[in-house]
Design a protein around this motif. Structure first.
Motif, PDB file in Angstrom:
ATOM      1  N   MET A 488       0.830  -1.207   0.000  1.00 56.13           N
ATOM      2  CA  MET A 488       0.000   0.000   0.000  1.00 56.13           C
ATOM      3  C   MET A 488       0.859   1.249   0.000  1.00 56.13           C
ATOM      4  SD  MET A 488      -2.923   1.252   2.717  1.00 56.13           S
ATOM      5  CE  MET A 488      -3.651   2.892   2.557  1.00 56.13           C
ATOM      6  N   ALA A 489       1.940   1.252   0.796  1.00 53.22           N
ATOM      7  CA  ALA A 489       2.808   2.431   0.845  1.00 53.22           C
ATOM      8  C   ALA A 489       3.428   2.709  -0.524  1.00 53.22           C
ATOM      9  CB  ALA A 489       3.900   2.234   1.898  1.00 53.22           C
ATOM     10  N   LEU A 490       3.889   1.669  -1.220  1.00 50.62           N
ATOM     11  CA  LEU A 490       4.489   1.872  -2.544  1.00 50.62           C
ATOM     12  C   LEU A 490       3.439   2.312  -3.558  1.00 50.62           C
ATOM     13  CD1 LEU A 490       6.997  -1.108  -2.799  1.00 50.62           C
ATOM     14  CD2 LEU A 490       7.480   1.283  -2.279  1.00 50.62           C
ATOM     15  N   MET A 491       2.225   1.794  -3.457  1.00 50.54           N
ATOM     16  CA  MET A 491       1.159   2.245  -4.362  1.00 50.54           C
ATOM     17  C   MET A 491       0.866   3.733  -4.153  1.00 50.54           C
ATOM     18  SD  MET A 491      -1.596  -0.875  -4.452  1.00 50.54           S
ATOM     19  CE  MET A 491      -1.232  -2.426  -5.269  1.00 50.54           C
ATOM     20  N   LEU A 492       0.839   4.157  -2.893  1.00 48.53           N
ATOM     21  CA  LEU A 492       0.607   5.582  -2.619  1.00 48.53           C
ATOM     22  C   LEU A 492       1.769   6.419  -3.135  1.00 48.53           C
ATOM     23  CD1 LEU A 492      -0.885   5.415   0.998  1.00 48.53           C
ATOM     24  CD2 LEU A 492      -2.108   5.735  -1.158  1.00 48.53           C
ATOM     25  N   ARG A 493       3.002   5.948  -2.948  1.00 50.33           N
ATOM     26  CA  ARG A 493       4.156   6.688  -3.466  1.00 50.33           C
ATOM     27  C   ARG A 493       4.093   6.784  -4.986  1.00 50.33           C
ATOM     28  NH1 ARG A 493       8.458   7.407  -0.045  1.00 50.33           N
ATOM     29  NH2 ARG A 493       9.017   8.962  -1.629  1.00 50.33           N
ATOM     30  N   ALA A 494       3.615   5.710  -5.648  1.00 52.17           N
ATOM     31  CA  ALA A 494       3.473   5.746  -7.101  1.00 52.17           C
ATOM     32  C   ALA A 494       2.429   6.761  -7.535  1.00 52.17           C
ATOM     33  CB  ALA A 494       3.106   4.358  -7.626  1.00 52.17           C
ATOM     34  N   GLN A 495       1.455   7.052  -6.659  1.00 54.38           N
ATOM     35  CA  GLN A 495       0.426   8.052  -6.950  1.00 54.38           C
ATOM     36  C   GLN A 495       0.834   9.449  -6.477  1.00 54.38           C
ATOM     37  OE1 GLN A 495      -2.683   7.565  -8.514  1.00 54.38           O
ATOM     38  NE2 GLN A 495      -1.848   5.570  -9.068  1.00 54.38           N
ATOM     39  N   GLY A 496       2.074   9.596  -5.991  1.00 54.94           N
ATOM     40  CA  GLY A 496       2.542  10.904  -5.538  1.00 54.94           C
ATOM     41  C   GLY A 496       2.106  11.284  -4.146  1.00 54.94           C
ATOM     42  N   ILE A 497       1.689  10.331  -3.345  1.00 50.93           N
ATOM     43  CA  ILE A 497       1.215  10.593  -1.984  1.00 50.93           C
ATOM     44  C   ILE A 497       2.282  10.122  -1.000  1.00 50.93           C
ATOM     45  CG2 ILE A 497      -0.583  10.095  -0.280  1.00 50.93           C
ATOM     46  CD1 ILE A 497      -2.482   9.570  -2.632  1.00 50.93           C
ATOM     47  N   PRO A 498       2.760  10.972  -0.103  1.00 55.00           N
ATOM     48  CA  PRO A 498       3.771  10.529   0.872  1.00 55.00           C
ATOM     49  C   PRO A 498       3.172   9.496   1.821  1.00 55.00           C
ATOM     50  CG  PRO A 498       2.997  12.736   1.415  1.00 55.00           C
ATOM     51  CD  PRO A 498       2.406  12.401   0.071  1.00 55.00           C
ATOM     52  N   ALA A 499       3.922   8.449   2.088  1.00 56.51           N
ATOM     53  CA  ALA A 499       3.440   7.382   2.962  1.00 56.51           C
ATOM     54  C   ALA A 499       4.639   6.657   3.559  1.00 56.51           C
ATOM     55  CB  ALA A 499       2.556   6.403   2.185  1.00 56.51           C
ATOM     56  N   ARG A 500       4.438   6.110   4.741  1.00 57.40           N
ATOM     57  CA  ARG A 500       5.469   5.312   5.391  1.00 57.40           C
ATOM     58  C   ARG A 500       4.820   4.108   6.053  1.00 57.40           C
ATOM     59  NH1 ARG A 500       6.971   9.530  10.331  1.00 57.40           N
ATOM     60  NH2 ARG A 500       5.151   9.138  11.645  1.00 57.40           N
ATOM     61  N   VAL A 501       5.629   3.126   6.387  1.00 59.41           N
ATOM     62  CA  VAL A 501       5.157   1.893   7.015  1.00 59.41           C
ATOM     63  C   VAL A 501       5.529   1.937   8.494  1.00 59.41           C
ATOM     64  CG1 VAL A 501       5.350  -0.621   7.048  1.00 59.41           C
ATOM     65  CG2 VAL A 501       5.392   0.609   4.871  1.00 59.41           C
TER      66      VAL A 501
END
Length: 762
Positions: A488-501
């Motif tokens: 999920m974090a990588l999918m959000l990063r691919a959409q330009g949304i900052p995310a961390r686990v």
């Protein structure tokens, strides 16, 4: 009036002597740097400084002109001597090398003191030795060649002495290198002063220079042979009093050991915590740096600092709840501190035996809301903390709350399968909030939870890029929090949304998902409570948790098998009885003749077909011979590389499999054009690889060192997981290269000719 200068020949001798003495004094740096590459920076800096001083003296430049010339020489030659990794072609100064040289005049000294020895030569770490050698050689040579008398020239010896003091302070605490360096500088300076005095017609005169050389040789031999046998006590060094910043990436990722909680500690009591609000989770570590192998904690948002009782962080949001929690450690181990939220204060149990030690070893990063204890926690450790907890996303209305723009480490290449699935899940979403909800719901609804333990669906551990790509590429997504949260974090990063686990522990719930424990109730945390989730920053709220884990009650439904239809028994039908001879008609005779003609025609066709087959075989033989000549060497190269890889993977000693995995990475990099220098450690080689290819192999290098040189027993499963991470790292090295470049690398002979191995089992 400007000072007169000595003749060019005498000035050259003075410059060479001062440069050599400065390099001898720089030997005291050796314990800090390790290796031999830093000697190039020291010798090069001394020669540049001495050369600039001679030129300035011959041109009769004033002191400020000499200073400008030294600064120009520092920038011009510093790229090749001090920061070659950022230089153009390893020689010419570029924008990045000039930036490092400029900023490194100040910052490199702190880096040299705070990096564990041996510090290596990456980044700006060689600037201190290069800069000190350059300046001291320039000052010493200027004094020597501009002095009017021999006695004034002797002041030039202050330069190598200054170099010796600086090297001793910024080097390691071993006393022998400074002693030997000081001995060499003293005797060398004495010999030069004698020669300079004689050349000026007075001063110190050694009438027996041969005896001086014998004394010098004997002193050096005695220093090397007898020095280590004597106890001279510890030596002061600045790094002994400078506390280096905590580097979380020196430790394995907390998420890498996720499965052990379910396989080895599912019912073990890890720690107890009292005072949490109902439903609040315990966070262990926030991880924002992904290198294709593992998610790790970084200092990109906030470094880990030593803090006191009161901790200042970001201002709490209106949704945050304050709580005071008490934690008692039992079977939990590790450096990361289990916390109930963002800390505002923390105090270790004053009655504990290790209270003072733990407080001194505690570091906290407010941006990551993560705390560590250098050295790790042990049974009976305890602490009391005041924390701020933020509810889960499903308890907040975030539809109109904008995303907080934060800068996180780049995850590098995200696989096409993950990007494609993220696009499918968000094709109808228009806002970032809708994209987050769609990705979370898609993973939770389409996935199946399995920790791969007995009685569960098979599920491989790990969260490398290959494992996550397999998760979303399979017809049925089977995994646990270790896979779904990073995906999920990588999918959000691919959409330009900052995310961390975030790795942590979730409290027990009933069948409806409601918390079982009330506010403030004591919770005995067990290994089976381990979980991981994703956090996204929202303005005015902070980092909000989203959980993409599928429902643990859902079980993968296997399709019902198709009913088998029993075959009918085959009954052999008897042939029809022959007709009497008198009943055979003329038409039947004609048909029999026609059948015979057809049989003859078929035989002719068979002969023609045989000729066609022979022609095809002949053409195939010619074409095959040509392909064999061309493809034979190609097949041989591919076979040799495959055999080499198989031998490394199947080595009899498990530790050799880890060493072989690292050699596989270096061989692939070598085929891609990397020049692997022999005799370097794995960590130094990894730093060069990351600078050259833009990936991140340092963690793998450290893991290989830990497995090869560590005391623990290794098993086949650890080796297989390491090789899976090696394959992911190799994929990262090749990413971004053209298809033609990858083909050339696959057929390259460079790695087959490479005799050295980096960081082997020495």
């Amino acid at each position: 009036m400007r000072a007169a200068t000595r003749p060019l020949a005498a000035a050259t001798v003075d410059a060479v002597v001062i440069a050599v003495l400065v390099v001898l004094a720089a030997a005291a740096f050796g314990g800090a740097y390790g290796g031999t590459r830093w000697w190039v920076a020291a010798a090069g800096g001394a020669l540049v400084g001495a050369g600039v001083a001679v030129l300035a003296a011959r041109r009769r430049w004033p002191w400020w002109g000499t200073g400008l010339a030294v600064a120009a020489g520092y920038l011009l030659f510093g790229a090749a001597l001090a920061v070659p990794a950022s230089a153009i072609g390893g020689v010419l100064p570029g924008i990045e090398s000039l930036r490092l040289l400029t900023v490194g005049v100040v910052s490199s000294w702190r880096q040299l003191l705070t990096v564990a020895v041996p510090v290596g030569t990456s980044g700006a770490l060689m600037i201190p030795v290069y800069l000190t050698a350059l300046v001291t050689a320039a000052v010493g040579t200027s004094i020597a060649v501009r002095a009017r008398t021999a006695r004034r020239a002797w002041w030039a010896l202050v330069a190598p002495l200054t170099m010796l003091v600086v090297a001793a302070l910024f080097g390691a605490s071993s006393p022998w290198l400074p002693l030997l360096a000081g001995l060499g500088v003293a005797l060398g300076g004495l010999a030069w002063a004698s020669w300079r005095g004689r050349s000026a017609g007075g001063g110190l005169d050694l009438r027996r220079p041969v005896s001086a050389l014998v004394v010098l040789a004997a002193a050096v031999v005695a220093g090397f042979v007898l020095g280590p046998q004597a106890d001279v006590g510890p030596r002061f060094a600045l790094r002994e009093v400078v506390q280096p910043p905590f580097d979380p990436q020196q430790y394995p990722s907390p998420l890498a050991g996720f499965r052990k909680y379910f396989k080895d500690q599912r019912d073990a009591d890890l720690f107890t915590i009292t005072g949490l609000p109902a439903g609040a989770r315990v966070r262990v570590a926030a991880m924002d740096d992904y290198d294709g192998v593992a998610y790790a904690t970084s200092s990109a948002l906030d470094p880990f600092r030593k803090v006191g009782d009161e901790i200042s962080g970001q201002p709490p949001s209106s949704a945050a709840r304050a709580a005071t929690v008490q934690v008692s450690i039992e079977d939990y181990r590790g450096v990361f501190l289990p916390l109930g939220g963002s800390l505002t204060s923390l105090q270790f149990d004053p009655d504990g035996a290790r209270s003072a030690t733990l407080q001194d070893a505690f570091r906290y990063s407010p941006g990551n809301a993560t705390g560590v204890v250098v050295g790790g926690l042990a049974a009976a450790d305890g602490y009391r903390a005041q924390v701020l907890t933020t509810p889960m996303a499903d308890q907040l209305d975030l539809s109109s709350t904008p995303i907080e723009p934060v800068t996180l480490p780049s995850p590098g290449k995200i696989s096409d399968d993950i990007v494609a699935m993220a696009g499918r899940l968000t094709e109808n979403a228009t806002t970032p909030q809708e994209k987050i909800a769609a990705i979370r719901k898609g993973l939770a609804d389409q996935g199946f939870l399995s920790h791969g333990t007995q009685g569960e669906e098979p599920s491989a551990s790990g969260h490398g890029l290959d494992r996550l790509s397999a998760l979303v590429g399979d017809q049925v997504m089977v995994g646990d929090q270790e896979q779904f949260a990073p995906t999920m974090a990588l999918m959000l990063r691919a959409q330009g949304i900052p995310a961390r686990v975030v790795m942590g522990f979730a409290p027990p719930t009933d069948d409806q998902g409601s918390p079982v424990l009330a506010d403030g109730q004591t919770w005995t945390v067990r290994g089976g409570d381990a979980t991981a989730w994703v956090e996204v920053p929202f303005q005015g709220v902070g980092w909000v948790a989203f959980d993409p884990t599928p429902d643990d009650q859902r079980i993968e439904q296997q399709p019902d098998p198709e009913p088998e239809v029993a075959p009918r028994a085959q009954v052999l039908q008897p042939p029809p009885p022959p007709q009497p001879p008198q009943e055979i008609t003329t038409d039947e005779v004609n048909r029999s003749q026609n059948d015979q003609n057809d049989q003859d025609n078929q035989n002719d066709d068979a002969s023609d077909s045989g000729a066609v087959v022979r022609t095809i075989l002949l053409v195939t033989a010619w074409v095959g011979s040509a392909l064999l000549v061309i493809g034979g060497p190609i097949a041989l190269i591919l076979w040799l590389k495959a055999r080499r890889r198989r031998r490394r993977q199947e080595a009899a000693v498990v530790a050799d499999r880890f060493a072989g995995g690292w050699d596989q990475i270096v061989d692939v990099a070598t085929d891609l054009g990397y020049g692997a220098a022999s005799g370097r450690t794995r960590t130094e080689t990894a730093a060069d690889l990351d600078a050259t290819f833009g990936g991140s192999t340092v963690l793998l290098a450290r893991r290989a060192d830990a497995r090869v040189f560590g005391p623990e027993e290794l098993d086949d499963g650890q080796a297989r997981q390491f090789w899976a991470d090696v394959d992911a790292a190799v994929l990262g090295l090749s990413s971004g290269r053209s298809r033609w470049r990858r083909l050339r690398a696959a057929l390259s002979l460079r790695s087959l000719r490479r005799s050295g191995r980096t960081g082997g089992r020495r």
